[in-house]
Design a protein around this motif. Structure first.
Motif, PDB file in Angstrom:
ATOM      1  N   GLY A 100       1.206  -0.916  -0.122  1.00  0.00           N
ATOM      2  CA  GLY A 100      -0.086  -0.253  -0.476  1.00  0.00           C
ATOM      3  C   GLY A 100       0.652   0.797  -0.224  1.00  0.00           C
ATOM      4  O   GLY A 100       0.406   2.306  -0.130  1.00  0.00           O
ATOM      5  N   SER A 101       2.151   1.210   0.302  1.00  0.00           N
ATOM      6  CA  SER A 101       2.556   2.549   0.486  1.00  0.00           C
ATOM      7  C   SER A 101       3.526   2.596  -0.792  1.00  0.00           C
ATOM      8  O   SER A 101       4.184   3.938  -1.523  1.00  0.00           O
ATOM      9  N   GLU A 102       2.923   1.800  -1.769  1.00  0.00           N
ATOM     10  CA  GLU A 102       4.478   1.958  -3.258  1.00  0.00           C
ATOM     11  C   GLU A 102       3.038   2.793  -4.625  1.00  0.00           C
ATOM     12  O   GLU A 102       3.286   2.712  -5.087  1.00  0.00           O
ATOM     13  N   HIS A 103       1.637   3.758  -3.896  1.00  0.00           N
ATOM     14  CA  HIS A 103       0.899   4.494  -4.359  1.00  0.00           C
ATOM     15  C   HIS A 103       0.838   3.760  -6.438  1.00  0.00           C
ATOM     16  O   HIS A 103       0.654   3.949  -7.223  1.00  0.00           O
ATOM     17  N   ALA A 126      -8.678  -4.146  -5.724  1.00  0.00           N
ATOM     18  CA  ALA A 126      -9.502  -4.694  -5.121  1.00  0.00           C
ATOM     19  C   ALA A 126      -7.517  -5.277  -4.292  1.00  0.00           C
ATOM     20  O   ALA A 126      -7.010  -5.476  -3.697  1.00  0.00           O
ATOM     21  N   TRP A 127      -8.187  -4.888  -2.235  1.00  0.00           N
ATOM     22  CA  TRP A 127      -6.511  -4.932  -2.052  1.00  0.00           C
ATOM     23  C   TRP A 127      -6.987  -6.231  -0.793  1.00  0.00           C
ATOM     24  O   TRP A 127      -8.388  -6.618  -0.590  1.00  0.00           O
ATOM     25  N   ASP A 128      -6.785  -6.613  -0.251  1.00  0.00           N
ATOM     26  CA  ASP A 128      -5.934  -7.746   0.338  1.00  0.00           C
ATOM     27  C   ASP A 128      -6.263  -7.224   1.450  1.00  0.00           C
ATOM     28  O   ASP A 128      -5.276  -6.973   2.116  1.00  0.00           O
ATOM     29  N   TYR A 129      -7.835  -7.498   2.601  1.00  0.00           N
ATOM     30  CA  TYR A 129      -7.707  -7.167   3.283  1.00  0.00           C
ATOM     31  C   TYR A 129      -8.524  -7.920   4.276  1.00  0.00           C
ATOM     32  O   TYR A 129      -9.413  -8.368   5.305  1.00  0.00           O
ATOM     33  N   ARG A 286      -4.274   9.591  16.200  1.00  0.00           N
ATOM     34  CA  ARG A 286      -3.642   8.220  17.117  1.00  0.00           C
ATOM     35  C   ARG A 286      -4.452   7.155  15.525  1.00  0.00           C
ATOM     36  O   ARG A 286      -3.885   6.562  16.003  1.00  0.00           O
ATOM     37  N   LYS A 287      -6.035   7.624  16.268  1.00  0.00           N
ATOM     38  CA  LYS A 287      -6.622   6.347  15.745  1.00  0.00           C
ATOM     39  C   LYS A 287      -5.926   6.584  14.161  1.00  0.00           C
ATOM     40  O   LYS A 287      -6.101   5.555  13.399  1.00  0.00           O
ATOM     41  N   ASP A 288      -6.453   8.210  13.035  1.00  0.00           N
ATOM     42  CA  ASP A 288      -5.600   8.335  12.028  1.00  0.00           C
ATOM     43  C   ASP A 288      -4.248   7.164  11.221  1.00  0.00           C
ATOM     44  O   ASP A 288      -4.337   6.975  10.620  1.00  0.00           O
ATOM     45  N   GLN A 289      -3.384   7.565  13.076  1.00  0.00           N
ATOM     46  CA  GLN A 289      -1.838   7.330  12.353  1.00  0.00           C
ATOM     47  C   GLN A 289      -2.330   5.021  12.674  1.00  0.00           C
ATOM     48  O   GLN A 289      -1.869   4.398  11.212  1.00  0.00           O
ATOM     49  N   GLU A 290      -2.751   4.963  12.903  1.00  0.00           N
ATOM     50  CA  GLU A 290      -3.113   3.895  13.070  1.00  0.00           C
ATOM     51  C   GLU A 290      -3.846   2.981  11.996  1.00  0.00           C
ATOM     52  O   GLU A 290      -3.205   1.812  11.337  1.00  0.00           O
ATOM     53  N   ILE A 291      -4.924   3.673  11.586  1.00  0.00           N
ATOM     54  CA  ILE A 291      -5.525   3.675  10.126  1.00  0.00           C
ATOM     55  C   ILE A 291      -4.669   3.546   8.403  1.00  0.00           C
ATOM     56  O   ILE A 291      -4.500   2.577   7.784  1.00  0.00           O
ATOM     57  N   LYS A 292      -3.928   4.885   8.522  1.00  0.00           N
ATOM     58  CA  LYS A 292      -2.602   4.479   7.594  1.00  0.00           C
ATOM     59  C   LYS A 292      -1.543   3.782   7.745  1.00  0.00           C
ATOM     60  O   LYS A 292      -1.059   3.342   7.062  1.00  0.00           O
ATOM     61  N   ARG A 293      -1.257   3.580   9.147  1.00  0.00           N
ATOM     62  CA  ARG A 293      -0.085   1.949   8.217  1.00  0.00           C
ATOM     63  C   ARG A 293      -0.933   0.586   8.705  1.00  0.00           C
ATOM     64  O   ARG A 293      -0.213  -0.039   7.882  1.00  0.00           O
ATOM     65  N   MET A 294      -2.644   0.877   8.614  1.00  0.00           N
ATOM     66  CA  MET A 294      -2.935  -0.770   8.470  1.00  0.00           C
ATOM     67  C   MET A 294      -2.542  -0.453   6.405  1.00  0.00           C
ATOM     68  O   MET A 294      -2.495  -1.579   6.174  1.00  0.00           O
ATOM     69  N   LEU A 295      -3.214   0.466   6.451  1.00  0.00           N
ATOM     70  CA  LEU A 295      -3.545   0.622   5.035  1.00  0.00           C
ATOM     71  C   LEU A 295      -2.035   0.886   4.125  1.00  0.00           C
ATOM     72  O   LEU A 295      -1.847  -0.019   2.871  1.00  0.00           O
ATOM     73  N   LEU A 296      -0.857   0.731   4.656  1.00  0.00           N
ATOM     74  CA  LEU A 296       0.532   1.608   4.284  1.00  0.00           C
ATOM     75  C   LEU A 296       1.228  -0.236   3.988  1.00  0.00           C
ATOM     76  O   LEU A 296       1.537  -0.771   3.073  1.00  0.00           O
ATOM     77  N   GLN A 297       0.806  -0.968   4.814  1.00  0.00           N
ATOM     78  CA  GLN A 297       0.920  -2.335   4.987  1.00  0.00           C
ATOM     79  C   GLN A 297       0.368  -3.487   3.885  1.00  0.00           C
ATOM     80  O   GLN A 297       1.030  -4.965   4.098  1.00  0.00           O
ATOM     81  N   MET A 298      -0.693  -2.980   3.697  1.00  0.00           N
ATOM     82  CA  MET A 298      -1.737  -3.772   3.243  1.00  0.00           C
ATOM     83  C   MET A 298      -1.043  -4.489   1.505  1.00  0.00           C
ATOM     84  O   MET A 298      -0.612  -3.522   1.209  1.00  0.00           O
ATOM     85  N   GLU A 299      -1.595  -5.373   1.144  1.00  0.00           N
ATOM     86  CA  GLU A 299      -1.315  -6.103  -0.168  1.00  0.00           C
ATOM     87  C   GLU A 299      -2.476  -5.637  -1.228  1.00  0.00           C
ATOM     88  O   GLU A 299      -3.784  -6.262  -0.798  1.00  0.00           O
ATOM     89  N   ASN A 300      -2.521  -5.694  -2.345  1.00  0.00           N
ATOM     90  CA  ASN A 300      -2.712  -5.654  -3.383  1.00  0.00           C
ATOM     91  C   ASN A 300      -3.323  -7.047  -3.470  1.00  0.00           C
ATOM     92  O   ASN A 300      -3.023  -8.424  -3.688  1.00  0.00           O
ATOM     93  N   THR A 301      -4.348  -7.492  -4.210  1.00  0.00           N
ATOM     94  CA  THR A 301      -5.234  -9.459  -5.209  1.00  0.00           C
ATOM     95  C   THR A 301      -4.435  -8.532  -6.714  1.00  0.00           C
ATOM     96  O   THR A 301      -4.011  -7.661  -6.826  1.00  0.00           O
ATOM     97  N   ALA A 302      -5.014  -9.726  -6.957  1.00  0.00           N
ATOM     98  CA  ALA A 302      -4.817  -9.439  -8.144  1.00  0.00           C
ATOM     99  C   ALA A 302      -5.160  -9.084  -9.629  1.00  0.00           C
ATOM    100  O   ALA A 302      -5.298  -8.849 -10.380  1.00  0.00           O
ATOM    101  N   VAL A 303      -6.342  -8.341  -9.048  1.00  0.00           N
ATOM    102  CA  VAL A 303      -7.870  -8.093  -9.770  1.00  0.00           C
ATOM    103  C   VAL A 303      -7.810  -6.168  -9.877  1.00  0.00           C
ATOM    104  O   VAL A 303      -7.442  -5.968  -8.117  1.00  0.00           O
ATOM    105  N   ALA A 304      -7.678  -5.225 -10.352  1.00  0.00           N
ATOM    106  CA  ALA A 304      -8.098  -3.916 -10.261  1.00  0.00           C
ATOM    107  C   ALA A 304      -9.187  -3.426 -11.518  1.00  0.00           C
ATOM    108  O   ALA A 304      -9.230  -4.271 -12.155  1.00  0.00           O
TER     109      ALA A 304
END
Length: 739
Positions: A100-103, A126-129, A286-304
């Motif tokens: 998620g950090s790769e834009h 489509a992200w893998d969450y 602090r909640k916003d930072q936790e959400i952003k950290r979660m999104l940056l560590q997330m990986e995408n699926t094979a579909v967009a």
């Protein structure tokens, strides 16, 4: 209705014995023999009338099915002339893994534009969450502002009043029961600890004790070139009916007002006293930072999903990538036009591979087979033994208790199989809701047919054993136990009467009516009534959770399976004695009239929306309708063969396995012919509508008409537009339950 009118016309013109053959009661053994002989002779004399009706019924049903399919196809073609979200979208498959950090959105946008030479409006990945689905849901509800509450002090006063009125013990039990029920209904964030003074876990309390609202306002109808398309407040799909239900009294919820620097989008919560309190507290940040950290560590699926400005650009891009594909980070990807609207996309299932889906489908099918066998072996078999213990002579027949027990068994089997089928279809991790509905229709249709087949096989076997044990005889005087032909056993009066009563009891009211009455009362009215009581009694349930608790759901297309199974049962009746024909047809007409009225009320009062953008389920239902129509042809073959047997109903030209093979061959041949006719008809109708040109429509103009877009229904994309991409006008999440 037409078939019933023709049948009654034949009965009144030829002989009214057609209405009683196979149902006359026998009060003694001698009278039973007389009734059997009379019934055998009258069946031979009136067999031609039944054959004439079967031929007419088959031709009329086949023609009617094609006319109905033609009208429905024309409606789909007409609706398809309007440009929708799917008109501008293409799906790209085979993407490499990215963080998620790769834009990734900007990277894919550039790569697709370069490969296709077409301007891309935006990318919805489509992200893998899977591992953080609860956190994503919590963050979405927080951003939508559905958790805005009044001050904690006021909340504590409300809880204190509950304590004084009901007592601490009752309050604890009330909170526990309420929380368990709401959790079972999909309502999250309710404190389960008895007497808890904490706010719901999805809420965010500022340091001054005030619950924060969402940090940014909703924007509808604002489009940005980077793919954050905000939709407008209009219905979401073609062919959709939307209903809205007022949520519970929101007196305790504070109102959100603007304050501070407009560029920062600062918001505040207006307390009942009028004092504005900033929502950008340390805890919120602090909640916003936790959400952003979660999104940056997330990986995408094979579909967009790639969205273009015009349909012509989409078509040109798909054509350009048809042969060579698109290379993304060294991996070749395929670009195909999208057939499903955004509201149908199941983003949480895109991480599942095709082999895993096939495995889940196989497991679901085995689950349904096991459920059918369990019900037949452990519930219906003991009941069948009990019913066949009666002699059916001198008034020795099953009473009211047996009838009620049979209804309960059939209704429980149907409800249980529907629940298993829905569970199996949802666990298959399909990509679109129409595919889930299609799988559910296939599963439940096959399961119900298997269930009724097991019932008939058990009934025939047990009835035969019972008749042999009693020394029963056929109309010719031959012992049933000495018969070696299946046709002779089936045409015996006692067997015909037993099967006729079984089919009649199975159809009405067990299958045709009671399940749908129970659906209205239990699944909709009672749930909404209890939901309103729970929302009123629990001050923590607000906003989106309040609507979930009230019980508004989405309309599914599984009704096709219910109606098709009812029709299939009716088409099996011509194999039996004619006395039950008019009864079952009247029951079918009455029940389906009720179902039609019930569905009208359900769409307008008990569901939040009814969307269908793909004809997949309808096309499947039209193909499945070939089965009951083919059964009519098989029944005609069976009865025509009986006419060739002279004075013996069971001594036609075809006997035994040859007769069974002929009936099955007739059904299968019609199914193939029916499918060929539907394919030809579909090609012809689609060809007539192909000349319509909607190339002039643009995505920006179309997005003003539809609230659900490939961006607004993507939960992770909505969060990334605010917390990762840092857009001033971030994408707000669309939900039909959003207040």
């Amino acid at each position: 209705t037409c078939l019933l009118i023709v049948w009654l016309g034949l009965a009144f013109v030829i002989s009214t014995d057609l209405l009683i053959l196979g149902s006359r009661e026998a009060k003694s053994t001698q009278f039973l023999c007389a009734v059997a002989a009379w019934g055998h002779n009258r069946q031979l004399q009136l067999l031609w009338a039944k054959v004439v009706w079967l031929v007419f019924a088959y031709l009329f049903s086949f023609g009617g099915a094609l006319v109905y399919a033609s009208q429905q196809m024309k409606l789909f073609v007409r609706d398809d002339r309007q440009a929708t979200m799917a008109s501008f979208a293409a799906r790209i498959d085979g993407l490499p893994r990215m963080k998620g950090s790769e834009h990734a959105e900007e990277l894919l946008k550039q790569q697709v534009s370069h490969a296709t030479r077409e301007v891309v409006f935006g990318i919805s990945i489509a992200w893998d969450y899977t591992l953080c689905s609860d956190q994503v849901e919590t963050a979405l509800e927080r951003d939508m502002g559905v958790k805005a509450q009044a001050c904690v002090h006021f909340e504590e006063q409300v809880q204190s009043q509950h304590s004084l009125r009901d007592g601490h013990v009752w309050r604890g039990l009330n909170w526990m029961v309420t929380s368990r029920l709401l959790t079972a209904w999909g309502v999250t964030g309710i404190a389960t600890r008895a007497g808890s003074d904490a706010m719901p876990k999805h809420g965010n309390l500022a340091s001054d004790g005030i619950a924060n609202a969402s940090d940014t306002p909703s924007h509808h109808g604002n489009l940005t070139s980077d793919g954050t398309a905000n939709a407008s407040d209009t219905p979401s799909n073609r062919g959709s009916t939307s209903t809205h239900s007022a949520s519970s009294d929101d007196t305790y919820r504070g109102s959100v007002v603007r304050s501070g620097n407009p560029q920062l989008g600062t918001r505040s919560l207006q307390k009942p006293g009028g004092r504005s309190i900033p929502s950008h507290s340390p805890r919120t940040l602090r909640k916003d930072q936790e959400i952003k950290r979660m999104l940056l560590q997330m990986e995408n699926t094979a579909v967009a999903y790639v969205v273009f400005h015009t349909k012509r650009s989409r078509d040109m891009a798909v054509e350009a990538a048809r042969n060579r594909g698109i290379t993304i980070l060294g991996r070749n990807c395929q670009l195909k036009a999208v057939q499903h609207e955004p509201a149908e996309v199941l983003w949480e299932n895109h991480h599942v591979c095709s082999s895993q889906r096939r495995t889940e489908l196989l497991i679901g099918g085995l689950l349904l087979v096991a459920a059918c066998l369990t019900w037949a072996g452990f519930l219906y078999l003991p009941f069948a033994h009990y019913v066949n213990s009666f002699s059916y002579a001198n008034g020795d027949e099953p009473g009211l208790f047996s009838e009620v027990l049979f209804v309960v068994l059939v209704v429980c089997a149907r409800v249980g199989l529907i629940a298993c089928s829905k569970t199996a279809a949802r666990r298959s991790c399909l990509l679109y809701t129409s595919q889930v509905d299609r799988t559910h229709v296939l599963f439940i249709s096959a399961a119900l047919v298997l269930c009724v087949s097991l019932v008939i096989v058990l009934e025939v076997r047990l009835s035969y054993q019972t008749l042999v044990g009693r020394g029963a005889r056929a109309a010719s005087g031959q012992l049933i136990g000495s018969m070696t032909s299946f046709e002779k056993i089936l045409e015996a009066f006692m067997m015909q009467k037993s099967l006729g009563q079984l089919v009649w009891g199975y159809c009405f009211p067990s299958t045709f009516l009671i399940p749908f009455v129970a659906e209205l009362v239990v699944s909709h009215w009672l749930r909404q009534h209890l939901g309103r009581l729970l929302v009123g009694a629990n001050p923590k349930v607000r906003g989106l959770n309040a609507l979930k608790a009230i019980g508004l759901t989405e309309m599914e297309q599984g009704r096709y399976a219910d109606l098709l199974f009812n029709v299939l049962l009716v088409t099996c009746v011509p194999f039996l004695a004619p006395a039950y024909m008019h009864r079952i047809f009247l029951a079918l007409i009455f029940s389906h009239s009720y179902i039609y009225c019930f569905d009208q009320v359900k769409v307008l009062r008990y569901v939040v929306r009814f969307d269908f953008s793909s004809p997949e389920v309808h096309d499947l239902a039209m193909r499945l309708l070939a089965v009951p129509t083919g059964v009519l042809l098989g029944a005609a073959v069976f009865k025509i063969n009986q006419m060739t047997g002279g004075i013996q109903l069971s001594s036609g030209i075809l006997k035994g396995s040859r007769l069974l093979g002929a009936v099955i061959l007739a059904v299968v041949a019609h199914v193939f012919m029916h499918r060929w006719a539907l394919t030809t008809l579909k090609s012809h109708i689609r060809g007539q509508g192909a000349g319509y040109d909607k190339q002039g429509a643009t995505y920006e103009d179309t997005a003003e008409l539809f609230k659900a877009t490939y961006f607004s229904v993507n939960p992770v994309h909505c969060l990334r537009s605010r917390h990762v991409l840092g857009q001033k006008s971030h994408q707000t999440f669309y939900s039909p339950l959003k207040p």
